[in-house]
Design a protein around this motif. Structure first.
Motif, mmCIF file in Angstrom:
data_model
loop_
_atom_site.group_PDB
_atom_site.id
_atom_site.type_symbol
_atom_site.label_atom_id
_atom_site.label_comp_id
_atom_site.label_asym_id
_atom_site.label_seq_id
_atom_site.Cartn_x
_atom_site.Cartn_y
_atom_site.Cartn_z
ATOM 1 N N PHE A 365 -2.200 6.423 18.433
ATOM 2 C CA PHE A 365 -1.696 5.698 17.275
ATOM 3 C C PHE A 365 -0.334 6.260 16.904
ATOM 4 O O PHE A 365 -0.183 7.469 16.720
ATOM 5 C CB PHE A 365 -2.654 5.843 16.087
ATOM 6 N N CYS A 366 0.641 5.391 16.784
ATOM 7 C CA CYS A 366 1.993 5.836 16.432
ATOM 8 C C CYS A 366 2.785 4.610 15.996
ATOM 9 O O CYS A 366 2.874 3.636 16.758
ATOM 10 C CB CYS A 366 2.656 6.518 17.630
ATOM 11 N N ASP A 367 3.329 4.619 14.786
ATOM 12 C CA ASP A 367 4.115 3.470 14.338
ATOM 13 C C ASP A 367 5.615 3.706 14.449
ATOM 14 O O ASP A 367 6.413 2.923 13.919
ATOM 15 C CB ASP A 367 3.723 3.038 12.928
ATOM 16 N N ASP A 368 6.006 4.763 15.160
ATOM 17 C CA ASP A 368 7.405 4.971 15.523
ATOM 18 C C ASP A 368 7.580 4.466 16.956
ATOM 19 O O ASP A 368 7.078 5.076 17.899
ATOM 20 C CB ASP A 368 7.777 6.452 15.420
ATOM 21 N N PRO A 390 -3.220 -0.114 17.276
ATOM 22 C CA PRO A 390 -2.440 -0.471 16.087
ATOM 23 C C PRO A 390 -2.860 0.280 14.826
ATOM 24 O O PRO A 390 -4.056 0.441 14.551
ATOM 25 C CB PRO A 390 -2.730 -1.965 15.928
ATOM 26 N N LEU A 391 -1.872 0.718 14.069
ATOM 27 C CA LEU A 391 -2.100 1.204 12.713
ATOM 28 C C LEU A 391 -1.929 0.001 11.780
ATOM 29 O O LEU A 391 -0.954 -0.092 11.025
ATOM 30 C CB LEU A 391 -1.102 2.320 12.374
ATOM 31 N N TRP A 392 -2.868 -0.923 11.829
ATOM 32 C CA TRP A 392 -2.695 -2.205 11.157
ATOM 33 C C TRP A 392 -3.056 -2.103 9.679
ATOM 34 O O TRP A 392 -4.197 -1.798 9.317
ATOM 35 C CB TRP A 392 -3.551 -3.280 11.832
ATOM 36 N N SER A 393 -2.066 -2.352 8.839
ATOM 37 C CA SER A 393 -2.256 -2.169 7.397
ATOM 38 C C SER A 393 -3.254 -3.158 6.807
ATOM 39 O O SER A 393 -3.740 -2.953 5.691
ATOM 40 C CB SER A 393 -0.915 -2.302 6.675
ATOM 41 N N GLY A 394 -3.564 -4.220 7.555
ATOM 42 C CA GLY A 394 -4.534 -5.187 7.060
ATOM 43 C C GLY A 394 -5.912 -4.595 6.835
ATOM 44 O O GLY A 394 -6.732 -5.180 6.104
ATOM 45 N N TYR A 395 -6.189 -3.433 7.446
ATOM 46 C CA TYR A 395 -7.483 -2.779 7.263
ATOM 47 C C TYR A 395 -7.445 -1.678 6.212
ATOM 48 O O TYR A 395 -8.452 -0.992 5.988
ATOM 49 C CB TYR A 395 -7.978 -2.195 8.582
ATOM 50 N N SER A 413 -19.087 -1.029 11.181
ATOM 51 C CA SER A 413 -18.612 -0.438 12.439
ATOM 52 C C SER A 413 -17.333 -1.069 12.963
ATOM 53 O O SER A 413 -16.803 -0.621 13.977
ATOM 54 C CB SER A 413 -19.706 -0.581 13.513
ATOM 55 N N PHE A 414 -16.826 -2.097 12.305
ATOM 56 C CA PHE A 414 -15.631 -2.754 12.809
ATOM 57 C C PHE A 414 -14.407 -1.835 12.700
ATOM 58 O O PHE A 414 -14.200 -1.148 11.705
ATOM 59 C CB PHE A 414 -15.347 -4.037 12.021
ATOM 60 N N ALA A 415 -13.579 -1.836 13.759
ATOM 61 C CA ALA A 415 -12.264 -1.165 13.760
ATOM 62 C C ALA A 415 -12.360 0.301 13.344
ATOM 63 O O ALA A 415 -11.483 0.815 12.652
ATOM 64 C CB ALA A 415 -11.277 -1.917 12.858
ATOM 65 N N GLY A 416 -13.404 0.978 13.803
ATOM 66 C CA GLY A 416 -13.647 2.346 13.353
ATOM 67 C C GLY A 416 -12.536 3.324 13.672
ATOM 68 O O GLY A 416 -12.199 4.184 12.857
ATOM 69 N N CYS A 417 -11.958 3.218 14.878
ATOM 70 C CA CYS A 417 -10.890 4.171 15.212
ATOM 71 C C CYS A 417 -9.604 3.847 14.460
ATOM 72 O O CYS A 417 -8.807 4.745 14.166
ATOM 73 C CB CYS A 417 -10.654 4.214 16.719
ATOM 74 N N ILE A 418 -9.398 2.565 14.120
ATOM 75 C CA ILE A 418 -8.196 2.181 13.378
ATOM 76 C C ILE A 418 -8.290 2.662 11.936
ATOM 77 O O ILE A 418 -7.330 3.228 11.392
ATOM 78 C CB ILE A 418 -7.978 0.656 13.441
ATOM 79 N N THR A 419 -9.439 2.437 11.296
ATOM 80 C CA THR A 419 -9.568 2.886 9.907
ATOM 81 C C THR A 419 -9.523 4.410 9.804
ATOM 82 O O THR A 419 -8.991 4.957 8.828
ATOM 83 C CB THR A 419 -10.854 2.348 9.264
ATOM 84 N N ALA A 420 -10.021 5.108 10.821
ATOM 85 C CA ALA A 420 -9.908 6.571 10.824
ATOM 86 C C ALA A 420 -8.447 6.995 10.905
ATOM 87 O O ALA A 420 -8.008 7.925 10.211
ATOM 88 C CB ALA A 420 -10.695 7.156 11.991
ATOM 89 N N LEU A 422 -5.903 5.182 9.956
ATOM 90 C CA LEU A 422 -5.266 4.806 8.688
ATOM 91 C C LEU A 422 -5.572 5.838 7.603
ATOM 92 O O LEU A 422 -4.729 6.099 6.731
ATOM 93 C CB LEU A 422 -5.748 3.423 8.253
ATOM 94 N N PHE A 423 -6.766 6.431 7.633
ATOM 95 C CA PHE A 423 -7.071 7.511 6.697
ATOM 96 C C PHE A 423 -6.107 8.676 6.926
ATOM 97 O O PHE A 423 -5.537 9.215 5.969
ATOM 98 C CB PHE A 423 -8.517 7.974 6.868
ATOM 99 N N LEU A 424 -5.916 9.064 8.185
ATOM 100 C CA LEU A 424 -4.996 10.166 8.479
ATOM 101 C C LEU A 424 -3.568 9.841 8.047
ATOM 102 O O LEU A 424 -2.822 10.723 7.598
ATOM 103 C CB LEU A 424 -5.020 10.473 9.979
ATOM 104 N N LYS A 425 -3.192 8.573 8.201
ATOM 105 C CA LYS A 425 -1.822 8.183 7.839
ATOM 106 C C LYS A 425 -1.523 8.462 6.374
ATOM 107 O O LYS A 425 -0.368 8.700 5.997
ATOM 108 C CB LYS A 425 -1.608 6.704 8.153
ATOM 109 N N LYS A 426 -2.546 8.433 5.529
ATOM 110 C CA LYS A 426 -2.345 8.728 4.108
ATOM 111 C C LYS A 426 -1.829 10.149 3.890
ATOM 112 O O LYS A 426 -1.219 10.451 2.856
ATOM 113 C CB LYS A 426 -3.660 8.546 3.338
ATOM 114 N N PHE A 427 -2.072 11.025 4.858
ATOM 115 C CA PHE A 427 -1.721 12.438 4.706
ATOM 116 C C PHE A 427 -0.539 12.851 5.582
ATOM 117 O O PHE A 427 0.001 13.940 5.401
ATOM 118 C CB PHE A 427 -2.950 13.300 5.014
ATOM 119 N N ALA A 428 -0.161 12.013 6.533
ATOM 120 C CA ALA A 428 1.002 12.302 7.367
ATOM 121 C C ALA A 428 2.265 11.910 6.601
ATOM 122 O O ALA A 428 2.285 10.892 5.898
ATOM 123 C CB ALA A 428 0.920 11.523 8.675
ATOM 124 N N PRO A 429 3.322 12.691 6.699
ATOM 125 C CA PRO A 429 4.544 12.365 5.961
ATOM 126 C C PRO A 429 5.146 11.044 6.436
ATOM 127 O O PRO A 429 5.224 10.773 7.629
ATOM 128 C CB PRO A 429 5.472 13.550 6.277
#
Length: 471
Positions: A365-368, A390-395, A413-420, A422-429
């Motif tokens: 996962f990387c949005d750069d 995708p780090l899809w913000s829709g989730y 159980s949908f999109a489990g690795c994406i939501t995980a 996205l949780f990490l993204k909240k803490f990454a600068p």
């Protein structure tokens, strides 16, 4: 650790057995030029130069004092492309051929040295392996310039495999700290370990996950800084859950069977940091490993509890088995505070990534875009493939909580690795390029050079990317 340096030597005309490298495109031409006796053997064994196949052949012709002719047998081996070897082309040969010295015929060893080396390392700490082959040495000419790099990659890969294969009783948070401490001492790094009350105050999510194992396997945040202060800063973070019972959201016995490998992210991060330091890459390295055991006792984290994070966000615990993202969250926050140029994290984070991509392909996962493209290209070059998810913000809304800033695990159980992720993204600068690897760190079935057990997946790709960017 296997002495990989001893397995490759410069070719100065020493006596050696030959390995004829072929592929399906040039096999027939080669066969036509062989004497009847060799053609008969090749036909009898149905050898047609398919990748990862080989055949031992008796000697034919040559003078007894001719060092270019094998004294007892030669080898004919099939690869995907005999004109350009990849990292795994020689993996069927290294460690499988009889002990001795060999040289390639009909191909350069360039690109294939790692595959010759890594099969000759086996995990034998707890069991004497039967029929273990002696070392096989490869003589090389133009490829000798690649030896140091191949050895570096093999040592790092072996390190990951060994750490993951170790049982949790022998690879707890203290043992991970010891490994990082030895690396720090060897390379002149600065080690810092945060435990106890200080951990609870400054890294409450790391403490919250690990507090149930406090008496036997105390949680800690392990940091190593290395390099010159004026070099570009990079941060490498690894999930170090040394055993994951699931906590009060307990796993089944079958689900716990492989949970010694839940520190696989830490193993990757430490091995990548090791490569950075050994190659003296001109960066200022910050390695962060939150090391905990997710256990059960009266102090265990409960579903419904709310943790405050280092960043200040509050997290409602909806699943204590979604613990890796919690410890990574605090570590990512600290990594960002140092204002690095980039952050890479590794974690055995979700089963959803394995359902989506299987065991061999890490979810990245990387949005750069520049960093993501560079990592994908590096993975292809090193035969260490990645898949960009995708780090899809829709989730994002799936992580909403009514009573806290977010939940740690989305419902269903949908999109489990994406939501995980996205949780990490909240803490990454937000302003720092960041790549997250959801890697399996395990191989459920053997392949040439890749035995069943602990595995490095995404390690060599990440290293190739860092080399290209800073080397």
């Amino acid at each position: 650790m296997t002495d990989f340096n001893a397995l490759i030597e410069a070719d100065t005309g020493q006596s050696a057995r030959t390995i004829q490298i072929l592929d399906v495109n040039n096999f027939e031409d080669w066969l036509k030029g062989q004497p009847d006796s060799i053609r008969a053997i090749v036909t009898a064994y149905q050898f047609v130069a398919n990748p990862d196949s080989y055949l031992l052949l008796p000697p034919v012709g040559g003078k007894s004092d001719d060092k270019s002719v094998a004294s007892d047998f030669s080898v004919v081996a099939g690869v995907l492309n005999s004109e350009k070897l990849d990292a795994w082309s020689l993996a069927k040969l290294g460690g499988r051929l009889p002990e001795g010295t060999y040289r390639l015929q009909g191909a350069s060893a360039k690109g294939g040295l790692f595959g010759w080396l890594i099969p000759q390392h086996e995990f034998d700490r707890y069991k004497e392996l039967p029929n273990k082959q002696g070392p096989s040495v490869l003589l090389v000419k133009d490829a000798i310039a690649q030896k140091d790099e191949a050895v570096r990659q093999a040592e790092a890969t072996a390190m990951v495999r060994d750490m993951v294969n170790m049982p949790a009783a022998d690879m707890g948070p203290d043992k991970i700290e010891d490994i990082v401490d030895r690396l720090s001492e060897k390379h002149g790094g600065e080690l810092k370990v945060t435990r106890g009350d200080t951990l609870e105050e400054h890294f409450p999510m790391i403490h919250g996950v690990g507090k149930a194992a406090m008496r036997a396997h105390a949680p800690r945040l392990i940091e190593l800084k290395w390099g010159k202060a004026d070099h570009p800063k990079i941060a490498i973070v690894g999930k170090g859950v040394t055993f994951d019972s699931g906590g009060l959201s307990m796993k089944s016995p079958a689900g716990m069977l492989l949970m010694k490998k839940d520190m696989g992210g830490a193993a990757h991060a430490i091995a990548l940091a090791r490569m950075v330091m050994e190659a003296n890459l001109p960066v200022r390295l910050h390695l962060l490993v939150p090391a905990v055991e997710n256990s059960v006792d009266g102090h265990a984290l409960r579903p419904g509890d709310i943790l405050k994070s280092r960043k200040g966000l509050t997290v409602e615990i909806t699943n204590t088995d979604a613990e890796g993202r919690l410890v990574l969250g605090d570590a990512l926050t600290l990594a960002g505070e140092d204002e690095p140029e980039l952050i890479i994290d590794f974690a055995t984070l979700t089963g959803a990534a394995r359902v989506a991509l299987g065991p061999d392909l890490p979810a990245m996962f990387c949005d750069d875009k520049e960093m993501a493209d560079g990592l994908l290209e590096a993975g292809d070059e090193e035969s260490d493939p990645l898949w960009h998810m995708p780090l899809w913000s829709g989730y994002d809304s799936r992580l909403n909580s009514q009573i806290a800033d977010c939940v740690n695990s989305a419902p269903g159980s949908f999109a489990g690795c994406i939501t995980a992720a996205l949780f990490l993204k909240k803490f990454a600068p937000e302003s720092v390029p960041w790549a997250h690897f959801d890697t399996f760190a395990w191989r459920p079935a053997s392949k040439p050079g890749r035995p069943k057990g602990g595995e490095a997946l995404g390690l060599r790709a990440s290293w190739r990317y860092l080399q290209g960017r800073y080397g």
